[in-house]
Design a protein around this motif. Structure first.
Motif, PDB file in Angstrom:
ATOM      1  N   LEU A  70      -8.444  46.305  55.280  1.00 42.77           N
ATOM      2  CA  LEU A  70      -7.036  46.696  55.339  1.00 42.77           C
ATOM      3  C   LEU A  70      -6.674  47.582  54.154  1.00 42.77           C
ATOM      4  O   LEU A  70      -6.038  48.627  54.305  1.00 42.77           O
ATOM      5  CB  LEU A  70      -6.141  45.453  55.320  1.00 42.77           C
ATOM      6  CG  LEU A  70      -6.045  44.630  56.604  1.00 42.77           C
ATOM      7  CD1 LEU A  70      -5.107  43.462  56.402  1.00 42.77           C
ATOM      8  CD2 LEU A  70      -5.556  45.515  57.741  1.00 42.77           C
ATOM      9  N   GLY A  71      -7.090  47.157  52.969  1.00 47.51           N
ATOM     10  CA  GLY A  71      -6.732  47.891  51.757  1.00 47.51           C
ATOM     11  C   GLY A  71      -7.331  49.280  51.749  1.00 47.51           C
ATOM     12  O   GLY A  71      -6.664  50.274  51.433  1.00 47.51           O
ATOM     13  N   LYS A 131       4.050  53.580  48.530  1.00 45.88           N
ATOM     14  CA  LYS A 131       3.198  52.937  47.510  1.00 45.88           C
ATOM     15  C   LYS A 131       3.963  51.900  46.678  1.00 45.88           C
ATOM     16  O   LYS A 131       3.501  50.766  46.555  1.00 45.88           O
ATOM     17  CB  LYS A 131       2.553  53.997  46.623  1.00 45.88           C
ATOM     18  CG  LYS A 131       1.472  53.426  45.739  1.00 45.88           C
ATOM     19  CD  LYS A 131       0.637  54.527  45.086  1.00 45.88           C
ATOM     20  CE  LYS A 131      -0.302  53.918  44.066  1.00 45.88           C
ATOM     21  NZ  LYS A 131       0.136  54.150  42.698  1.00 45.88           N
ATOM     22  N   PRO A 132       5.126  52.249  46.141  1.00 42.66           N
ATOM     23  CA  PRO A 132       5.862  51.215  45.391  1.00 42.66           C
ATOM     24  C   PRO A 132       6.267  50.035  46.258  1.00 42.66           C
ATOM     25  O   PRO A 132       6.327  48.900  45.786  1.00 42.66           O
ATOM     26  CB  PRO A 132       7.103  51.940  44.882  1.00 42.66           C
ATOM     27  CG  PRO A 132       6.914  53.368  45.155  1.00 42.66           C
ATOM     28  CD  PRO A 132       5.796  53.549  46.095  1.00 42.66           C
ATOM     29  N   THR A 133       6.521  50.313  47.540  1.00 45.88           N
ATOM     30  CA  THR A 133       6.874  49.215  48.438  1.00 45.88           C
ATOM     31  C   THR A 133       5.723  48.229  48.561  1.00 45.88           C
ATOM     32  O   THR A 133       5.913  47.010  48.503  1.00 45.88           O
ATOM     33  CB  THR A 133       7.228  49.765  49.833  1.00 45.88           C
ATOM     34  OG1 THR A 133       8.137  50.848  49.678  1.00 45.88           O
ATOM     35  CG2 THR A 133       7.851  48.700  50.693  1.00 45.88           C
ATOM     36  N   ILE A 134       4.518  48.780  48.708  1.00 39.68           N
ATOM     37  CA  ILE A 134       3.352  47.891  48.795  1.00 39.68           C
ATOM     38  C   ILE A 134       3.162  47.137  47.482  1.00 39.68           C
ATOM     39  O   ILE A 134       2.842  45.953  47.470  1.00 39.68           O
ATOM     40  CB  ILE A 134       2.095  48.709  49.126  1.00 39.68           C
ATOM     41  CG1 ILE A 134       2.178  49.222  50.557  1.00 39.68           C
ATOM     42  CG2 ILE A 134       0.847  47.865  48.959  1.00 39.68           C
ATOM     43  CD1 ILE A 134       1.146  50.250  50.884  1.00 39.68           C
ATOM     44  N   ILE A 154      -5.861  46.084  45.638  1.00 35.36           N
ATOM     45  CA  ILE A 154      -6.871  46.983  46.197  1.00 35.36           C
ATOM     46  C   ILE A 154      -6.240  48.321  46.588  1.00 35.36           C
ATOM     47  O   ILE A 154      -6.756  49.401  46.261  1.00 35.36           O
ATOM     48  CB  ILE A 154      -7.541  46.342  47.426  1.00 35.36           C
ATOM     49  CG1 ILE A 154      -8.288  45.086  46.998  1.00 35.36           C
ATOM     50  CG2 ILE A 154      -8.486  47.321  48.095  1.00 35.36           C
ATOM     51  CD1 ILE A 154      -8.972  44.365  48.128  1.00 35.36           C
ATOM     52  N   LEU A 155      -5.098  48.241  47.266  1.00 37.97           N
ATOM     53  CA  LEU A 155      -4.444  49.464  47.719  1.00 37.97           C
ATOM     54  C   LEU A 155      -4.080  50.388  46.575  1.00 37.97           C
ATOM     55  O   LEU A 155      -4.435  51.572  46.570  1.00 37.97           O
ATOM     56  CB  LEU A 155      -3.164  49.101  48.473  1.00 37.97           C
ATOM     57  CG  LEU A 155      -3.261  49.089  49.988  1.00 37.97           C
ATOM     58  CD1 LEU A 155      -2.013  48.476  50.571  1.00 37.97           C
ATOM     59  CD2 LEU A 155      -3.454  50.490  50.521  1.00 37.97           C
ATOM     60  N   SER A 156      -3.371  49.850  45.586  1.00 37.30           N
ATOM     61  CA  SER A 156      -2.831  50.808  44.620  1.00 37.30           C
ATOM     62  C   SER A 156      -3.928  51.381  43.735  1.00 37.30           C
ATOM     63  O   SER A 156      -3.896  52.561  43.401  1.00 37.30           O
ATOM     64  CB  SER A 156      -1.670  50.209  43.825  1.00 37.30           C
ATOM     65  OG  SER A 156      -2.121  49.239  42.956  1.00 37.30           O
ATOM     66  N   ILE A 157      -4.958  50.578  43.403  1.00 34.75           N
ATOM     67  CA  ILE A 157      -6.051  51.153  42.613  1.00 34.75           C
ATOM     68  C   ILE A 157      -6.844  52.155  43.441  1.00 34.75           C
ATOM     69  O   ILE A 157      -7.230  53.225  42.962  1.00 34.75           O
ATOM     70  CB  ILE A 157      -6.956  50.048  42.044  1.00 34.75           C
ATOM     71  CG1 ILE A 157      -6.143  49.204  41.063  1.00 34.75           C
ATOM     72  CG2 ILE A 157      -8.172  50.633  41.344  1.00 34.75           C
ATOM     73  CD1 ILE A 157      -6.894  48.049  40.481  1.00 34.75           C
ATOM     74  N   SER A 158      -7.065  51.833  44.722  1.00 34.67           N
ATOM     75  CA  SER A 158      -7.797  52.779  45.570  1.00 34.67           C
ATOM     76  C   SER A 158      -7.011  54.067  45.778  1.00 34.67           C
ATOM     77  O   SER A 158      -7.575  55.164  45.743  1.00 34.67           O
ATOM     78  CB  SER A 158      -8.096  52.151  46.933  1.00 34.67           C
ATOM     79  OG  SER A 158      -8.888  51.008  46.774  1.00 34.67           O
ATOM     80  N   ILE A 159      -5.714  53.944  45.990  1.00 34.63           N
ATOM     81  CA  ILE A 159      -4.897  55.151  46.169  1.00 34.63           C
ATOM     82  C   ILE A 159      -4.991  56.023  44.921  1.00 34.63           C
ATOM     83  O   ILE A 159      -5.218  57.236  45.004  1.00 34.63           O
ATOM     84  CB  ILE A 159      -3.424  54.790  46.444  1.00 34.63           C
ATOM     85  CG1 ILE A 159      -3.287  54.178  47.840  1.00 34.63           C
ATOM     86  CG2 ILE A 159      -2.535  56.033  46.350  1.00 34.63           C
ATOM     87  CD1 ILE A 159      -1.899  53.662  48.150  1.00 34.63           C
ATOM     88  N   ASP A 160      -4.854  55.386  43.754  1.00 33.75           N
ATOM     89  CA  ASP A 160      -4.925  56.169  42.517  1.00 33.75           C
ATOM     90  C   ASP A 160      -6.265  56.879  42.392  1.00 33.75           C
ATOM     91  O   ASP A 160      -6.321  58.047  42.006  1.00 33.75           O
ATOM     92  CB  ASP A 160      -4.702  55.268  41.296  1.00 33.75           C
ATOM     93  CG  ASP A 160      -3.252  54.817  41.200  1.00 33.75           C
ATOM     94  OD1 ASP A 160      -2.396  55.430  41.876  1.00 33.75           O
ATOM     95  OD2 ASP A 160      -2.968  53.859  40.465  1.00 33.75           O
ATOM     96  N   ILE A 206     -12.577  52.594  43.650  1.00 34.69           N
ATOM     97  CA  ILE A 206     -12.357  51.691  44.770  1.00 34.69           C
ATOM     98  C   ILE A 206     -13.068  50.361  44.527  1.00 34.69           C
ATOM     99  O   ILE A 206     -12.499  49.287  44.732  1.00 34.69           O
ATOM    100  CB  ILE A 206     -12.845  52.343  46.083  1.00 34.69           C
ATOM    101  CG1 ILE A 206     -11.963  53.551  46.412  1.00 34.69           C
ATOM    102  CG2 ILE A 206     -12.825  51.342  47.218  1.00 34.69           C
ATOM    103  CD1 ILE A 206     -12.463  54.381  47.569  1.00 34.69           C
ATOM    104  N   VAL A 207     -14.310  50.452  44.027  1.00 36.89           N
ATOM    105  CA  VAL A 207     -15.068  49.227  43.732  1.00 36.89           C
ATOM    106  C   VAL A 207     -14.343  48.409  42.672  1.00 36.89           C
ATOM    107  O   VAL A 207     -14.207  47.187  42.787  1.00 36.89           O
ATOM    108  CB  VAL A 207     -16.501  49.572  43.266  1.00 36.89           C
ATOM    109  CG1 VAL A 207     -17.183  48.349  42.692  1.00 36.89           C
ATOM    110  CG2 VAL A 207     -17.306  50.133  44.421  1.00 36.89           C
TER     111      VAL A 207
END
Lengths: 251, 284
Positions: free
Chosen positions: B83-84, B104-107, B156-162, B198-199
């Protein structure tokens, strides 16, 4: 096998701003075409319309036609991925992928879902040879491409293109990040490549355009002021603005 | 005078910074002091691999809890990582910048919801659903995995997005210029280039999943036994400490501290891997 690029009455808008004003350009032989002009004159924009890289920017609108072999590249008859394979591009900053040297050169084949391993290795070798890298790199094909010195990175980007056998190679100031010796090497390579490919190069460096291009276009504020034989443009420009630029009065 | 003030401020800031480190050290030392002797007396093998946890009878084997933590965390990864990752790719590659700035801030707000609220939703909504559709007690590994999977999503999401956003555009242009489609560009260039970030995000999420306590206590059932399926009830290491610390004394108390030592070691190892993954990314 001369192929033809024809740019007809091309207008390009970034939202409200008009970056290209009814530009015309004809290429009908294996030539190196140089595009010169001061910063912001639209030469890179023109180059990027030729393989539709401008499509990636939001708010771009295009009017007019660009014909490749008689087919309008902005029409539905030309698939954009096919176009980009036929019209490859080398960028200002060398941009090899953060993968191995081998993977970089074989990238275009992988994009094509080309799976023959033996053939791939052959094509990689041939492409590296054509870009004068084989002797230097043949023993480190599995090393990371982004650890190479800058000029080898740029040659690698050229090799990466040659692997997919484009018809036209677009170069957007390919030497501006390189030192003079590396620049010379890339220019020699271009003279070699022009036997088999059309090359369109945008350059800031007027001497470079004079040295290597056969045809040359001078652009100013989105207009193609003059387009013709390089020797004519540099010795006998028709337009006063071209003359002002090449004599260094401004730009 | 100016020089003196400057030096004073320098010292003050240094003391504050050092005291943060000192606190961490003190906590670690305290836990080790309370827990380590017990582990050595009982024997590492007996403590970690024995299945009998009977404080009243003086039997302290945390194997069921170790297994419980492992399964719940693994389940959380199975729920949270796809999902992330998919969400991160979509948000960073496919939607316009302005939309990303809202989404992103919402998540990230998800990370601000107290864990007891997640647990509450798990108990009230998720556990009955699992009970009805899959049988078993409902309060189970599956429930914990789903709740934790959602809880680690923001990490997971916010680090991966960055890290996907940090991939230079020139890579994308290079791939497009070779005729690659957007999806080919993403999976052949962008994700490999962003992989270390991502890892790192996944490992940090993993650490969060292992360490989470309140929500887990509420949804996994807390039975001290080896689970037979994903719909069985288990107890995690963190739950074990939280549930029993209130009344534990003597050896029992020491055994709980020893459980804390095990957790601490797991988290430190994970953080080490996350840090080295990030470092590898920077070197590139």
């Amino acid at each position: 096998m001369p192929k033809i690029i024809k740019v007809k009455q091309l207008d390009l808008y970034y939202n409200q701003f008009q970056a290209l004003k009814s530009v015309n350009m004809d290429v009908d032989n294996n030539n190196i075409i140089g595009l010169i002009g001061p910063s912001g004159c639209g030469k890179s924009t023109l180059l990027r319309t030729l393989n539709r890289m401008n499509d990636l920017i939001e708010g771009v609108k295009i009017k007019g036609e660009i014909l490749l072999d008689g087919v309008n590249i902005y029409s539905s008859q030309m698939e954009i991925y096919e176009l980009r394979k036929r019209v490859g591009m080398v960028f200002q900053r060398p941009n090899p992928f953060p993968l191995s040297i081998f993977e970089n050169v074989s990238f275009g084949l992988k994009v094509e879902r080309f799976t023959d391993k033996k053939k791939t290795a052959e094509i990689v070798e041939k492409s590296l040879q054509a870009a004068w890298l084989w002797d230097d790199l043949k023993d480190k094909l599995n090393e990371s491409a982004i650890k190479l010195p800058l000029y080898q990175q740029q040659l690698l980007c050229i090799a990466r293109l040659l692997a997919v056998e484009p018809e036209v190679i677009l170069m957007d100031e390919p030497c501006s990040a390189l030192d003079p010796i590396a620049t010379m090497k890339v220019e020699e390579l271009m003279l070699e490549l022009k036997k088999e490919y059309h090359i369109v190069i945008v350059t800031h460096n007027m001497q470079q355009a004079a040295r290597i291009s056969d045809l040359c276009g001078y652009m100013l504020l989105g207009e193609m002021i003059e387009f013709g034989k390089t020797s004519d443009i540099f010795t006998n420009p028709r337009d006063k603005r071209t003359q002002d630029y090449i004599t260094g009065r401004y730009g | 005078m100016k020089v003196l003030t400057e030096k004073g401020i320098y010292r003050l800031l240094m003391i504050i910074a050092l005291s943060a480190i000192a606190m961490l050290l003190l906590i670690v030392l305290f836990i080790l002091k309370e827990g380590l002797p017990f582990i050595f007396i009982t024997g590492i093998r007996d403590f970690l691999l024995s299945s009998e946890w009977k404080p009243a009878a003086g039997k302290f084997g945390i194997f069921p809890m170790l297994v419980g933590s492992l399964w719940v965390t693994l389940g959380a990864m199975i729920v949270g990582v796809p999902l992330g990752l998919a969400g991160a790719v979509f948000i960073s590659e496919f939607i316009p910048r302005w939309a990303m700035k809202i989404i992103k801030p919402t998540i990230e707000l998800l990370a601000g919801i107290p864990s007891v609220v997640y647990g509450f939703i798990g108990v009230m909504v998720l556990a009955p659903l699992i009970r009805d559709y899959f049988g078993g007690p409902g309060l189970s590994i599956a429930a914990g995995a789903i709740i934790l999977g959602i809880m680690i999503l923001p990490t997971i999401l916010s680090i991966s997005i960055d890290s996907i956003k940090a991939v230079p555009n020139s890579y994308r242009e290079g791939a497009f210029a070779l005729g690659a489609t957007h999806w080919q560009t993403i999976h052949m260039v962008v994700i490999p280039a962003a992989r270390s970030g991502i890892v790192a995000g996944i490992i940090l999420g993993l650490g969060r999943a292992i360490g989470e306590t309140m929500a887990v206590i509420m949804v996994v059932g807390n039975a001290v036994k080896l689970p037979g399926s994903a719909f069985d009830s288990v107890r995690t290491l963190t739950a074990n400490i939280a549930l029993e610390m209130g009344y534990a004394t003597g050896k029992h108390r020491e055994a709980l501290f020893a459980t804390g030592v095990v957790l601490l070691v797991i988290i430190m190892v994970l953080n080490y891997f996350a840090a080295s993954a990030i470092k590898r990314g920077v070197k590139k």
